[in-house]
Design an enzyme around this catalytic site. Structure first.
Site, PDB file in Angstrom:
ATOM      1  CD  GLU A  86      -2.963   1.041   2.184  1.00 17.78           C
ATOM      2  OE1 GLU A  86      -3.463   2.013   2.813  1.00 17.78           O
ATOM      3  OE2 GLU A  86      -3.548  -0.193   2.254  1.00 17.78           O
ATOM      4  CE  LYS A  87       0.502   3.770   4.355  1.00 16.66           C
ATOM      5  NZ  LYS A  87      -0.665   2.748   4.839  1.00 16.66           N
ATOM      6  CG  ASP A 123      -8.035  -0.764   6.037  1.00 19.95           C
ATOM      7  OD1 ASP A 123      -7.709  -0.798   4.942  1.00 19.95           O
ATOM      8  OD2 ASP A 123      -7.612   0.280   6.892  1.00 19.95           O
ATOM      9  CE1 TYR A 154      -3.223  -0.346   8.950  1.00 18.46           C
ATOM     10  CE2 TYR A 154      -5.347  -0.989  10.008  1.00 18.46           C
ATOM     11  CZ  TYR A 154      -4.715  -0.212   8.901  1.00 18.46           C
ATOM     12  OH  TYR A 154      -5.361   0.471   8.004  1.00 18.46           O
ATOM     13  NE  ARG A 166      -4.355   5.340   8.753  1.00 19.08           N
ATOM     14  CZ  ARG A 166      -4.572   6.641   7.873  1.00 19.08           C
ATOM     15  NH1 ARG A 166      -5.894   6.546   7.484  1.00 19.08           N
ATOM     16  NH2 ARG A 166      -3.674   7.540   7.854  1.00 19.08           N
TER      17      ARG A 166
END
Length: 643
Positions: free
Chosen positions: A7-8, A104, A320, A322
């Site tokens: 993702e990043k 997520d 993680y 979030r």
């Protein structure tokens, strides 16, 4: 070649470091043997603007609404074209793709939409990483799953993205165009989450503004009992004038009784003692952490989110962040002692709490059945040198570690005592607590506890030593702040009147998500709808006027909370998303029909919110520039989905 798409960049580096043989960076990717790890930069793609579907939509006109795409399109974000080209090139060379988005709904969408946009038709595996330390990433790499298992999660995220576009684009254009007719030149942004959040603040401000205080009166008596003294409070009967909370509204009866009380004798007529055991608070979800950090340290919700991201990505000290879950996987229990000893031993405060922990205890926090795609925030086990962190980072890390350490402390045990005395045929009550076992409480204590009652025996005599009547006044509700607004968004059922919807929302609570709540508050401030006054959040005149001009259905939480229920059904049960979108379009038509320039003009004229400070440059782009020509919106950046 196997291609892993993270993702990043921080996640890509953690994955590459966990692969055997080391890695080298080359052309926007990390190469490790036969595996290449590349990355997104957040969302590389976004929903296409209305004029991508029809050039005529570049002009904002009422007769275009509602704009309803028949075949949805995505377009590259301006700053993402280079990295999108890197992934396109690598896909042509690979035999297998591994999706490594965050665990997520949004993480599933972010990477998968890139894979599908670039036309990949081969196999896709799913890598779920919630801890960036090497052993945890290696364990995750050994447990790859078929990405097909996560298609319902992707469809839910895709449906959310499309629904936000439909709602935000159409209602923002409708209210902006109506605003022009009413004499307001700025863009009036409407979103399915931000607008109900604004509505919460506007309504709270109105309650405060319209509140009319009234006096009430209390009578206390200090009583001498066999083993000491205590304070008891008169309980006036229904023959007196009381408010809904049982408070005395007439002072005269209290004064008359107070004149008779000195040296009066009575008896303890009822004594109820109940032993209570209370388990430690669970480990944190992001929102629960934001609430506590705002209360203890005055940190905004966005500041807590940013700190957590640094603790996760840069320092690798927490899992993680979030997450909306407050439970931990069963497998974490076996590693908890080693993890916490490694993470906490170098800090004096955490080290003291660590020495008091009993790792033979197991709380209800470890429960696989209550862990979804992600688990509660927890230390990773990397040694935490808190002296090297920013002060706020250290504070937040201690909170996270504390709530996990507390699971290895016994429950708090107290005797709750309620005593009722009869004096001059009137009832007086006293209550107190006797601490039996402090348990986890010393880790959380922030103020002295109220003193316990002296030992009491039912039937024993008492004597009035002193008494007085206190004149008090009702107080308005407190204005929202970051902590209370986040808590309101978490527990939105409390703000719903319909009993059926309220009952449903108790099971599926929440306005916004863990990842978006802080950003929603900041967006409302940026767009000039809210302002921070000291530590409170207050609506501006613009925000007040916008809510007054909208139909209640657009400014209350019921709709968006029901959206989340339907999206959860798509994600968890695999429901077809099409009925959700169809129902939304029907609602949208009704809302568009309610736009009324006269109502908006009146709302803006009578708005009583606070004056907003001078907007930031970005805020001006959104809300204060004048339109440049007939049928065109004010000059601004590309219109976003106004969630």
């Amino acid at each position: 070649m196997r291609l892993i798409i993270a993702e990043k960049p921080s996640l890509a580096r953690a994955i590459a470091d966990a692969l055997p043989g080391g890695s080298r960076r080359e052309d926007g990717a990390l190469h490790a043997g036969d595996t290449v790890v590349t990355w997104c930069l957040g969302h590389l793609l976004e929903q296409a603007p209305p004029d991508a579907y029809d050039p005529a939509f570049k002009q904002w006109r009422v007769d275009h609404l509602p704009i309803l795409p028949t075949r949805w399109q995505l377009v590259p974000r301006a700053k993402a074209r280079g990295q999108l080209g890197v992934i396109r090139k690598l896909l042509k060379q690979t035999r297998e793709v591994v999706h490594a988005g965050d665990p997520d709904r949004e993480g599933q969408l972010l990477v998968q939409e890139v894979i599908e946009y670039l036309g990949w038709k081969g196999p896709v595996s799913r890598l779920l990483v919630s801890d960036l330390n090497r052993p945890a990433v290696q364990r995750a790499l050994a447990r790859l799953e078929d990405n097909a298992r996560y298609q319902p999660l992707y469809r839910a995220a895709e449906s959310r993205s499309r629904a936000d576009w439909l709602y935000g684009i159409n209602l923002t254009r409708a209210w902006t165009l109506t605003g022009r007719q009413a004499g307001h030149d700025g863009v009036l942004s409407v979103g399915r989450v931000q607008t109900p959040v604004l509505g919460l603040v506007v309504r709270r401000d109105a309650e405060i503004r319209d509140f009319v205080p009234y006096p009430f009166h209390v009578l206390w008596a200090d009583l001498a009992v066999r083993h000491g003294q205590l304070r008891a409070w008169w309980q006036p009967g229904e023959n007196h004038r009381l408010d809904a909370q049982g408070r005395l509204l007439d002072r005269a009866p209290a004064l008359a009784l107070a004149e008779r009380l000195p040296a009066a004798e009575g008896r303890l007529t009822s004594l109820v003692t109940r032993q209570k055991r209370q388990a430690a608070p669970l480990p944190y979800s992001l929102s629960a952490l934001q609430v506590d950090a705002a209360r203890r340290f005055g940190l905004s919700a966005q500041a807590v989110l940013d700190i957590c991201q640094r603790l996760y990505e840069r320092h690798k000290l927490i899992t993680y962040p979030r997450s909306d879950c407050r439970y931990l996987p069963d497998e974490h229990f076996a590693q908890a002692r080693a993890t916490l000893e490694s993470a906490c031993r170098s800090d004096e405060t955490l080290g003291g709490w660590l020495r008091g922990a009993d790792f033979r205890l197991r709380s209800k926090a470890w429960d696989d059945k209550k862990v979804g795609a992600h688990h509660a925030l927890a230390p990773t086990g990397k040694p935490a040198e808190l002296a090297r962190l920013e002060h706020a980072e250290a504070d937040v890390f201690r909170l996270i570690a504390r709530n996990v350490l507390a699971q290895f402390y016994p429950p708090l045990a107290i005797n709750e005592v309620k005593a009722e005395f009869t004096i001059l045929e009137e009832r007086f009550r006293a209550s107190g607590q006797e601490l039996l076992e402090p348990g986890w409480k010393p880790l959380f204590a922030t103020r002295d506890e109220a003193p316990p009652l002296p030992p009491l025996v039912e039937g024993e005599p008492c004597r009035v030593e002193a008494c007085d009547v206190e004149d008090r006044e009702t107080r308005p509700p407190e204005p929202f702040n970051d902590a209370s607004l986040i808590k309101a968004m978490m527990n939105i059922a409390r703000y719903v009147d319909d009993p059926v919807v309220k009952r449903t929302l108790r099971e599926h609570d929440g306005l916004g998500t863990e990842a978006t709540r802080a950003g929603i508050i900041e967006t409302l401030i940026e767009r000039g709808y809210l302002v921070r006054r000291k530590k409170t959040l207050r609506a501006t005149r613009l925000g007040d006027g916008l809510i007054a001009s909208l139909p209640q259905a657009a400014s209350r939480p019921e709709r968006t909370a029901v959206w989340e229920q339907r999206l959860t059904a798509i994600a968890e049960r695999g429901d077809d998303p099409r009925p959700f979108i169809t129902a939304l379009v029907e609602d949208l038509r009704d809302l568009l029909d309610s736009a009324d320039a006269a109502r908006l003009r009146q709302a803006m004229a009578t708005a009583q919110g606070e004056a907003a400070p001078t907007p930031s440059r970005r805020g001006k782009a959104i809300s204060t520039r004048r339109r440049s020509g007939k049928g065109k919106p004010p000059p601004r950046r590309r219109q976003r989905n106004n969630a």
